[in-house]
Design an enzyme around this catalytic site. Structure first.
Site, PDB file in Angstrom:
ATOM      1  N   GLU A   1      21.566  63.183  40.329  1.00 37.52           N
ATOM      2  CA  GLU A   1      21.617  61.739  40.591  1.00 37.52           C
ATOM      3  C   GLU A   1      22.271  62.056  38.906  1.00 37.52           C
ATOM      4  O   GLU A   1      21.345  62.308  38.196  1.00 37.52           O
ATOM      5  CB  GLU A   1      21.213  60.910  41.262  1.00 37.52           C
ATOM      6  CG  GLU A   1      19.894  60.515  40.360  1.00 37.52           C
ATOM      7  CD  GLU A   1      19.818  58.871  40.693  1.00 37.52           C
ATOM      8  OE1 GLU A   1      20.222  58.184  39.920  1.00 37.52           O
ATOM      9  OE2 GLU A   1      18.371  58.381  40.683  1.00 37.52           O
TER      10      GLU A   1
ATOM     11  N   ASP B   1      19.585  41.248  47.643  1.00 40.52           N
ATOM     12  CA  ASP B   1      19.680  42.245  47.081  1.00 40.52           C
ATOM     13  C   ASP B   1      18.903  43.351  47.751  1.00 40.52           C
ATOM     14  O   ASP B   1      17.908  43.444  47.913  1.00 40.52           O
ATOM     15  CB  ASP B   1      18.487  41.784  46.252  1.00 40.52           C
ATOM     16  CG  ASP B   1      19.285  42.972  44.855  1.00 40.52           C
ATOM     17  OD1 ASP B   1      19.783  44.183  45.658  1.00 40.52           O
ATOM     18  OD2 ASP B   1      19.226  42.787  43.876  1.00 40.52           O
TER      19      ASP B   1
ATOM     20  N   ASP C   1      21.046  51.868  49.032  1.00 40.75           N
ATOM     21  CA  ASP C   1      20.647  53.440  49.026  1.00 40.75           C
ATOM     22  C   ASP C   1      20.530  53.752  50.801  1.00 40.75           C
ATOM     23  O   ASP C   1      19.837  54.703  51.387  1.00 40.75           O
ATOM     24  CB  ASP C   1      19.774  54.139  47.836  1.00 40.75           C
ATOM     25  CG  ASP C   1      20.286  53.742  46.545  1.00 40.75           C
ATOM     26  OD1 ASP C   1      20.788  53.806  46.057  1.00 40.75           O
ATOM     27  OD2 ASP C   1      18.814  53.661  45.586  1.00 40.75           O
TER      28      ASP C   1
ATOM     29  N   LYS D   1      11.338  53.057  44.524  1.00 41.16           N
ATOM     30  CA  LYS D   1      10.566  52.119  43.029  1.00 41.16           C
ATOM     31  C   LYS D   1       8.631  50.892  42.936  1.00 41.16           C
ATOM     32  O   LYS D   1       9.742  50.001  44.398  1.00 41.16           O
ATOM     33  CB  LYS D   1      11.716  51.524  42.797  1.00 41.16           C
ATOM     34  CG  LYS D   1      12.231  53.259  41.698  1.00 41.16           C
ATOM     35  CD  LYS D   1      13.825  52.760  40.553  1.00 41.16           C
ATOM     36  CE  LYS D   1      14.123  52.707  41.504  1.00 41.16           C
ATOM     37  NZ  LYS D   1      15.264  54.002  42.030  1.00 41.16           N
TER      38      LYS D   1
END
Ligand code: PSU
Ligand code: MN
Length: 300
Positions: free
Chosen positions: A25, A138, A142, A159
């Site tokens: 990416e 939020d 993905d 993450k």
């Protein structure tokens, strides 16, 4: 092949021959690391893919073209030009139509990789459900892309700034398998453990390829998460990370950071607060994921 795709000759030859290809990416280049760590990370990722016998295909939008496989100058452009748009599925139409440049997220990269016929993709960590999502809603695109697009995403988990239990819940809801590579635990990006279990544990690239083949045979659709923990020698302990993470999250809140700016802001603050420690760990985990992705592509 659609008219907006621009596949580098080497990548096209490998795809046509059924040789191993690994998608990479570009948001990580434009928004995930400062310069020059971003160039170093991207070029070394490409070198490792080749060393493992796969052709690297870094994906980005350049002058409105969906580019699959970049030249060094294109990587440097994405690493230095400001601002470069962060492009997820929703952004592709407008960026292409206006002939602009954009760095593709995990979701955006999956879309383009699938168009090109690439089935394996390596990144650092996927996006997920942000902490406080019950207020902000939020949740990274993905996760929904994994639900619909048949690409294997090799990552070091999601993450650690995210809400990892909720991230796994959303993946489960959408039928996305989370496969642990030589681990029973869902890794937490900079650290190897999260206390959360993966859906299945696999020991070899061949086993991952076998799961992909069965899923295709069953016509299940959608992608898989291959969760590959950071190597022990590069890991940052969770207790060490927690302080920096809390500080970064508080700063984001105070500064009113919202939407697509949240993840780049948090990663940038962690790099600064940790004195570069998270930056080094992030590079190392990306490179390790590229190595595994290349082996999976070869096994396929
Ligand atoms: N992995 C990294 N660094 C990054 C990212 C992943 O090691 O910067 C990027 C990916 O592009 C991912 C994005 O799709 O962060 C998530 O952004 P958001 O939370 O806005 O969906
Ligand atoms: Mn978001």
């Amino acid at each position: 092949m659609n008219a907006h795709l621009e596949i580098a000759p080497e990548v096209r030859a490998a795809i046509d021959a059924g040789s191993p290809v690994v998608a990479l990416e570009s948001t990580i280049i434009s928004h995930g690391f400062p310069y020059p760590a971003n160039v170093e990370c991207a070029l070394e990722a490409e070198r490792i893919a080749r060393e493992e016998g796969a052709v690297p295909a870094t994906i980005a939008v350049l002058a409105g073209r969906l580019c699959v496989g970049l030249a060094r100058e294109q990587v440097e452009h994405l690493a230095t030009a400001k601002p470069i748009a962060k492009v997820s599925r929703r952004d592709l139409g407008a960026i292409v139509a206006s002939g602009l440049d954009g760095a593709t997220t995990v979701a955006g990269t999956m879309v383009v990789a699938a168009m090109a016929g690439i089935r394996v993709f390596a990144t650092g960590g996927i996006g997920g459900v942000h902490r406080g999502a019950e207020r902000t809603f939020d949740i990274s695109a993905d996760l929904l892309e994994l639900a619909r697009t048949d690409v294997a995403v090799v990552c070091a988990g999601a993450k650690s700034v995210l809400d990892l239990p909720l991230t796994l819940e959303v993946l489960e809801t959408h039928g996305v398998p989370v496969l642990g590579y030589r681990t029973d635990e869902f890794p937490a990006f900079y650290s190897r453990t999260s206390g959360l279990r993966v859906d299945a544990r696999l020991e070899t690239p061949e086993e991952v390829a076998a799961v992909m083949r069965v899923r295709s045979g069953l016509g299940l659709g959608g992608g898989i998460v291959v969760a590959n923990p950071i190597a022990p020698e590069h890991e940052i302990q969770r207790a060490t990370l927690d302080g920096w993470t809390d500080a970064a999250l508080a700063e984001a809140d105070a500064a009113g950071i919202r939407g697509k700016d949240v993840t780049p802001f948090l990663l940038g603050r962690l790099h600064a607060l940790s004195g570069g420690a998270t930056e080094e760990a992030n590079k190392q985990l990306v490179w390790s994921n590229v190595r595994l992705a290349a082996r999976i592509a070869r096994a396929l």
